[in-house]
Design a protein around this motif. Structure first.
Motif, short mmCIF file in Angstrom:
data_model
loop_
_atom_site.label_atom_id
_atom_site.label_comp_id
_atom_site.label_asym_id
_atom_site.label_seq_id
_atom_site.Cartn_x
_atom_site.Cartn_y
_atom_site.Cartn_z
N ALA A 55 90.84 15.93 -62.53
CA ALA A 55 92.06 16.05 -63.32
C ALA A 55 91.82 15.42 -64.69
CB ALA A 55 93.20 15.33 -62.60
N ASP A 56 92.53 15.95 -65.68
CA ASP A 56 92.37 15.42 -67.03
C ASP A 56 92.70 13.92 -67.09
OD1 ASP A 56 93.57 18.40 -68.77
OD2 ASP A 56 91.60 17.86 -67.97
N SER A 57 93.61 13.48 -66.24
CA SER A 57 94.05 12.09 -66.27
C SER A 57 92.94 11.10 -65.90
CB SER A 57 95.25 11.89 -65.35
OG SER A 57 94.92 12.29 -64.02
N VAL A 58 91.91 11.57 -65.20
CA VAL A 58 90.84 10.66 -64.76
C VAL A 58 89.47 11.05 -65.27
CG1 VAL A 58 92.17 10.15 -62.68
CG2 VAL A 58 90.31 11.83 -62.58
N LYS A 59 89.37 12.19 -65.94
CA LYS A 59 88.09 12.69 -66.40
C LYS A 59 87.41 11.68 -67.33
CE LYS A 59 88.21 17.04 -66.88
NZ LYS A 59 88.50 18.40 -67.39
N GLY A 60 86.13 11.43 -67.06
CA GLY A 60 85.38 10.48 -67.86
C GLY A 60 85.48 9.04 -67.37
N ARG A 61 86.42 8.78 -66.46
CA ARG A 61 86.59 7.41 -65.93
C ARG A 61 86.28 7.34 -64.44
NH1 ARG A 61 91.50 5.18 -65.75
NH2 ARG A 61 92.60 7.17 -65.56
N PHE A 62 86.55 8.40 -63.71
CA PHE A 62 86.35 8.41 -62.26
C PHE A 62 85.19 9.35 -61.93
CE2 PHE A 62 91.00 7.45 -60.75
CZ PHE A 62 91.02 6.35 -61.59
#
Length: 116
Positions: free
Chosen positions: A61-68
């Motif tokens: 999901a865009d909300s977690v992309k790059g962090r999760f």
């Protein structure tokens, strides 16, 4: 008996990291697409990460992309969710799921709280 057991949740400060685990049993894990969802109080359950059964390809999901980051170990029947740069809005109950050709399983969830 099918089981999905999540663990690794807890309280973490903003900017911190956690690694969630989902241990599977009772089905042929390697044949199932695995997903992580989360549900915050008063909100709908949100799909945040998927890893396929075959190629191991991932989507977020865009909300977690790059962090999760989602990963799996078919030898250990376990799927992981590495969560970095956590924000207060990541606070939720996190669930794993297993999706097969005609079946779908949920875990019981693990609480993640991001707060100072």
């Amino acid at each position: 008996q099918v089981q999905l057991v999540e663990s690794g949740g807890g309280l973490v400060q903003p900017g911190g990291s956690l690694r969630l685990f989902c241990a599977a049993s009772g089905f042929t894990f390697s044949r199932y697409t695995m997903r992580w969802y989360r549900q915050a109080p008063g909100k709908e359950r949100e799909l945040i990460a998927t890893i396929s059964s075959t190629s191991g390809s991932t989507t977020y999901a865009d909300s977690v992309k790059g962090r999760f980051a989602i990963s799996r170990d078919n030898g250990k029947n376990t799927v992981y969710l590495q969560m970095n740069s956590l924000k207060p809005e990541d606070t939720a109950v996190y669930y794993c799921s297993a999706a097969g050709p005609a079946t779908f399983y949920w875990g019981q969830g693990t609480q993640v709280t991001v707060s100072s």
